[in-house]
Design a protein around this motif. Structure first.
Motif, short mmCIF file in Angstrom:
data_model
loop_
_atom_site.label_atom_id
_atom_site.label_comp_id
_atom_site.label_asym_id
_atom_site.label_seq_id
_atom_site.Cartn_x
_atom_site.Cartn_y
_atom_site.Cartn_z
N THR A 9 0.84 -1.20 0.00
CA THR A 9 0.00 0.00 0.00
C THR A 9 0.88 1.26 0.00
OG1 THR A 9 -0.12 0.03 2.41
CG2 THR A 9 -1.84 -1.21 1.24
N THR A 10 0.25 2.39 -0.03
CA THR A 10 0.95 3.67 -0.08
C THR A 10 1.81 3.89 1.16
OG1 THR A 10 -0.92 4.57 -1.31
CG2 THR A 10 0.63 6.17 -0.37
N ASP A 12 4.06 6.20 3.82
CA ASP A 12 3.92 7.54 4.39
C ASP A 12 5.23 8.31 4.20
OD1 ASP A 12 2.97 9.73 5.76
OD2 ASP A 12 3.33 8.88 7.75
N LYS A 15 6.40 13.00 -1.65
CA LYS A 15 6.82 12.79 -3.04
C LYS A 15 8.20 13.42 -3.23
CE LYS A 15 2.27 12.62 -5.24
NZ LYS A 15 2.15 11.21 -5.17
N GLU A 33 -7.04 0.89 1.62
CA GLU A 33 -6.34 0.22 0.53
C GLU A 33 -6.37 -1.30 0.72
OE1 GLU A 33 -2.60 2.13 -0.95
OE2 GLU A 33 -3.00 3.50 0.72
N ARG A 57 6.01 -1.88 5.17
CA ARG A 57 4.95 -1.54 4.21
C ARG A 57 4.42 -2.77 3.49
NH1 ARG A 57 9.85 0.77 2.31
NH2 ARG A 57 10.38 0.30 0.14
N ASN A 166 0.60 0.71 -9.63
CA ASN A 166 0.12 1.54 -8.54
C ASN A 166 0.23 0.75 -7.23
OD1 ASN A 166 -0.75 3.78 -10.16
ND2 ASN A 166 -2.43 2.50 -10.85
N TYR A 167 0.14 1.47 -6.12
CA TYR A 167 0.13 0.79 -4.83
C TYR A 167 -1.08 -0.13 -4.77
CZ TYR A 167 3.56 4.32 -3.67
OH TYR A 167 4.68 5.11 -3.67
#
Length: 175
Positions: A9-10, A12, A15, A33, A57, A166-167
């Protein structure tokens, strides 16, 4: 053997920051997610063997999929060495240009090259073929997924980044 690759997933992190093997927290969207991923991937299935990168993650997601996960360092993301957690814009331009011109063979300073990552991930895959698994789920990172996808589809590593991930995305192939 069916192999399902799942991207974590995304994370933390802001960017523009270089990260690979840095052990980053997950974003606040984690649970949301995960619920989407659970619809695409077998959960606590006795006929599935679950493997994961040990980085949190991936680990946190893998533990949502199964209570019996095998963690393997070969499923970690690319090691960016001295560049880890630096802003891409702050990395020495000369070093970065050299890497960008041949990211497959050139490692980041004190890190690994993409061919190094590819060698460890394909070694993992080769070892997997010696096991008696019917189906496996690998919770991992985009670099690992691109490497294995390139290997399975005989795509040159230089072109593997054309695969957009994508995540939470999944890929499936058969060994």
């Amino acid at each position: 053997m069916e192999v399902i690759l799942v991207r974590h997933t995304t994370p933390d992190i802001a960017k523009g920051i270089c990260y690979g093997q840095a052990d980053i927290e997950v974003a606040t969207t984690f649970e949301e997610e995960v619920s989407s991923i659970l619809k695409k991937v077998p959960v606590n299935d006795a006929d599935v063997t679950y493997y994961s990168s040990p980085l949190q993650r991936c680990k946190l997601l893998a533990e949502k999929l199964s209570s019996t996960v095998i963690f393997d360092n070969r499923l970690k993301e690319l090691d960016f060495g001295d560049w880890e957690l630096q802003k891409w814009n702050d990395i020495d331009k000369k070093e970065l240009d050299i890497w960008m011109n041949d990211f497959v063979k050139t490692p980041a300073k004190n890190g690994e090259s993409y061919i190094d990552l590819h060698n460890r991930t394909t070694n993992f895959l080769t070892e997997l073929t010696t096991k008696n698994h019917q189906k496996v789920v690998l919770v991992t990172h985009a670099g690992v997924m691109r490497s294995l996808w390139a290997y399975m589809n005989k795509i040159p590593l230089e072109k593997s980044f054309e695969l957009k991930l994508n995540y939470g995305d999944t890929l499936t192939f058969h060994l």
